[in-house]
Design a protein around this motif. Structure first.
Motif, PDB file in Angstrom:
ATOM      1  N   ARG A  11       0.505  -1.106   0.213  1.00 32.33           N
ATOM      2  CA  ARG A  11      -0.172  -0.729   0.343  1.00 32.33           C
ATOM      3  C   ARG A  11       0.998   1.564  -0.099  1.00 32.33           C
ATOM      4  N   LEU A  12       0.496   2.414  -0.670  1.00 32.64           N
ATOM      5  CA  LEU A  12       1.835   3.300  -0.997  1.00 32.64           C
ATOM      6  C   LEU A  12       0.210   4.393  -0.723  1.00 32.64           C
ATOM      7  N   LYS A  71       0.901   6.848  -5.213  1.00 27.15           N
ATOM      8  CA  LYS A  71       1.287   6.241  -6.270  1.00 27.15           C
ATOM      9  C   LYS A  71       1.756   6.286  -6.906  1.00 27.15           C
ATOM     10  N   ASP A  72       0.588   6.884  -7.344  1.00 31.88           N
ATOM     11  CA  ASP A  72       1.133   7.273  -9.401  1.00 31.88           C
ATOM     12  C   ASP A  72       2.301   7.728  -8.806  1.00 31.88           C
ATOM     13  N   ALA A  73       2.885   8.934  -8.251  1.00 31.53           N
ATOM     14  CA  ALA A  73       3.815   9.192  -8.450  1.00 31.53           C
ATOM     15  C   ALA A  73       5.617   8.255  -8.043  1.00 31.53           C
ATOM     16  N   VAL A  74       5.270   7.132  -6.964  1.00 29.64           N
ATOM     17  CA  VAL A  74       5.888   6.625  -6.942  1.00 29.64           C
ATOM     18  C   VAL A  74       5.501   5.424  -8.151  1.00 29.64           C
ATOM     19  N   LYS A  75       4.858   4.983  -8.444  1.00 29.56           N
ATOM     20  CA  LYS A  75       5.052   4.194  -9.998  1.00 29.56           C
ATOM     21  C   LYS A  75       5.629   4.083 -10.590  1.00 29.56           C
ATOM     22  N   ALA A  76       5.608   6.141 -10.799  1.00 32.09           N
ATOM     23  CA  ALA A  76       6.076   6.562 -12.078  1.00 32.09           C
ATOM     24  C   ALA A  76       7.952   6.857 -11.670  1.00 32.09           C
ATOM     25  N   PHE A  77       8.221   6.842 -10.243  1.00 33.52           N
ATOM     26  CA  PHE A  77       9.882   6.532 -10.134  1.00 33.52           C
ATOM     27  C   PHE A  77      10.175   5.585 -10.535  1.00 33.52           C
ATOM     28  N   LEU A  78       9.452   5.095  -9.928  1.00 32.85           N
ATOM     29  CA  LEU A  78      10.054   3.055 -10.360  1.00 32.85           C
ATOM     30  C   LEU A  78      10.847   2.689 -11.618  1.00 32.85           C
ATOM     31  N   ALA A 137      -0.469  -1.314  -5.633  1.00 32.36           N
ATOM     32  CA  ALA A 137       0.951  -1.219  -6.153  1.00 32.36           C
ATOM     33  C   ALA A 137       1.920  -3.124  -6.089  1.00 32.36           C
ATOM     34  N   THR A 138       1.762  -3.603  -7.018  1.00 35.47           N
ATOM     35  CA  THR A 138       2.137  -4.475  -6.717  1.00 35.47           C
ATOM     36  C   THR A 138       3.991  -4.679  -7.646  1.00 35.47           C
ATOM     37  N   LEU A 139       5.061  -4.918  -6.727  1.00 37.49           N
ATOM     38  CA  LEU A 139       6.301  -5.186  -6.573  1.00 37.49           C
ATOM     39  C   LEU A 139       6.674  -6.831  -7.432  1.00 37.49           C
ATOM     40  N   PRO A 140       8.299  -6.174  -7.999  1.00 37.81           N
ATOM     41  CA  PRO A 140       8.579  -7.275  -8.708  1.00 37.81           C
ATOM     42  C   PRO A 140       8.406  -8.898  -7.770  1.00 37.81           C
ATOM     43  N   MET A 141       8.109 -10.411  -8.154  1.00 37.79           N
ATOM     44  CA  MET A 141       8.161 -11.036  -7.054  1.00 37.79           C
ATOM     45  C   MET A 141       8.103 -12.733  -8.263  1.00 37.79           C
ATOM     46  N   HIS A 142       9.140 -13.088  -8.441  1.00 35.39           N
ATOM     47  CA  HIS A 142       9.294 -14.452  -9.154  1.00 35.39           C
ATOM     48  C   HIS A 142      10.349 -14.950  -8.638  1.00 35.39           C
ATOM     49  N   PRO A 143      11.270 -16.191  -8.754  1.00 36.48           N
ATOM     50  CA  PRO A 143      12.049 -17.485  -8.250  1.00 36.48           C
ATOM     51  C   PRO A 143      13.653 -16.540  -9.242  1.00 36.48           C
ATOM     52  N   GLY A 144      12.942 -15.954 -10.650  1.00 44.58           N
ATOM     53  CA  GLY A 144      14.576 -15.916 -11.247  1.00 44.58           C
ATOM     54  C   GLY A 144      14.519 -14.210 -10.623  1.00 44.58           C
ATOM     55  N   LEU A 145      14.509 -13.644  -9.315  1.00 41.07           N
ATOM     56  CA  LEU A 145      14.797 -12.609  -8.915  1.00 41.07           C
ATOM     57  C   LEU A 145      15.841 -13.002  -8.045  1.00 41.07           C
ATOM     58  N   ALA A 146      16.969 -11.928  -8.538  1.00 38.88           N
ATOM     59  CA  ALA A 146      17.474 -12.269  -6.875  1.00 38.88           C
ATOM     60  C   ALA A 146      17.414 -11.709  -5.685  1.00 38.88           C
TER      61      ALA A 146
END
Length: 379
Positions: A303-304, A309-316, A354-363
């Motif tokens: 939760r942002l 939310k929109d500003a943070v998503k744009a920053f990322l 907002a959903t952040l990257p999540m999968h086993p291919g991440l380090a």
């Protein structure tokens, strides 16, 4: 490869399994490979193979589950199913496809899962079932949902699309309940490329769903598993072409063999990094889980707060960090009301999630960079 929000984790073992089906078996439809997959899923969950009905998508599993439950209920008018609005549209479409009315319910702000008090207010004489959604793999207080259903005389169809491999108070999701539905699409905790299954603890619902996945040709699945076909069949009700193929099952069998040793530890380790690094970041809130549950994150929503939310998503995004939104609430979609209903908690969460990257291919370093960027965006 640039960072991905989610992705399939498949490789040579899955390719060899598909090649084996093509070159050695030669039968690509529903046959022995599907039977073996169902047996292995059943063994993993701790249920009987006869309770597992594999299908071509998680949506098909939900549709067949609601269809089977509705066939056993008799109400005046269209049957209704209580379902949280904060879910993928598949949950709602499955209910409506089964000839029922999805009744949108609000969610709990701390988890994004079904608010039973709100669901109780929406009960009518036409309500036949409740569909809890294990949002972000969280089987939050599922026993309370089952107690609510027993008290109100309802069936329970769990949308556990996110929750394969998860446990509620030591019990594997899919090892208990009424009807539990999983998804095995490309980015879930395991994949069949596409696919899904339902696990039923009601023999009649299992029979109805098993037949309905093969156009309601009676006992056709059992015939195919035996290497035969039904050449003098009977059909007594509507069915669909929802069966799983041997190619899909071959991928799924390899994926299932990788789940405990590879996928679950990776997802839980990455989630732990997120939780540790983001716990003290101001302007951000993590969704709650029960410490007695074993959660294997399919997605990582946060939760942002304070309208950022929109500003943070744009920053990322400017730093090549992808984010998603899971999900636009269904009661805001034109087909399901277009906002005529007010669900204040769901709408507030939609403005924040907002959903952040999540999968086993991440380090781990990938997750740390996401957390650093989030902290910088929220300063």
């Amino acid at each position: 490869m640039s960072m991905r929000l989610s992705r399939s984790i498949v490789g040579e073992a899955e390719a060899r399994a598909v090649s084996r089906v093509i070159t050695e078996d030669g039968y690509l439809g529903m046959g022995n490979e599907v039977r073996l997959f169902e047996e292995e899923v059943a063994r993993y969950l701790g249920v009987k193979p006869s309770q597992v009905v594999s299908v071509n998508t998680g949506t098909a599993a939900l549709h067949l589950a609601v269809d089977a439950v509705a066939a056993q209920c008799r109400v005046s008018g269209k049957p209704e199913v209580l379902v949280p609005s904060l879910t993928f549209v598949a949950s709602f479409q499955a209910i409506s496809a089964a000839g029922c009315v999805p009744v949108a319910c609000d969610v709990l702000p701390e988890t994004g899962t079904l608010d039973l008090a709100d669901a109780a207010r929406r009960l009518t004489p036409r309500t036949i079932a409740v569909m809890p959604v294990h949002y972000a793999s969280n089987p939050w207080h599922i026993d309370e949902v089952h107690a609510f259903a027993r008290e109100k005389g309802l069936r329970v169809v769990e949308d556990a699309a996110h929750a394969f491999g998860c446990k509620s108070r030591g019990r594997m999701i899919g090892s208990f309940g009424d009807v539990v539905c999983f998804s095995f699409d490309g980015i879930k905790n395991i994949t069949c490329g596409e696919g899904g299954c339902l696990v039923s603890f009601d023999a009649e619902a299992t029979r109805l769903a098993s037949d309905a996945r093969l156009l309601s040709v009676e006992n056709d699945a059992q015939q195919r598993f035996a290497g035969a076909r039904s050449w003098d069949p009977d059909v007594r009700r509507q069915g669909w072409r929802y069966h799983m193929s041997n190619i899909m099952a071959a991928i799924g069998r390899v994926q299932l063999s990788r789940l405990e040793a590879e996928f679950i530890p990776a997802r839980r380790a990455l989630a732990a990094v997120y939780e540790e690094r983001l716990a003290g970041v101001k302007g951000l809130a993590l969704l709650a889980t029960d410490p007695q549950d074993f959660v294997v994150r399919h997605i990582m929503p946060v939760r942002l707060l304070h309208g950022k939310k929109d500003a943070v998503k744009a920053f990322l995004a400017a730093r090549d960090i992808p984010t998603g939104v899971h999900y636009k609430p269904n009661h805001l979609l034109s087909y399901f009301g277009g906002g005529a209903l007010s669900l204040p908690v769901t709408e507030q969460l939609y403005a924040e999630l907002a959903t952040l990257p999540m999968h086993p291919g991440l380090a781990v370093e990938d997750v740390e960079s996401v957390c650093d960027a989030l902290a910088a965006a929220l300063k």
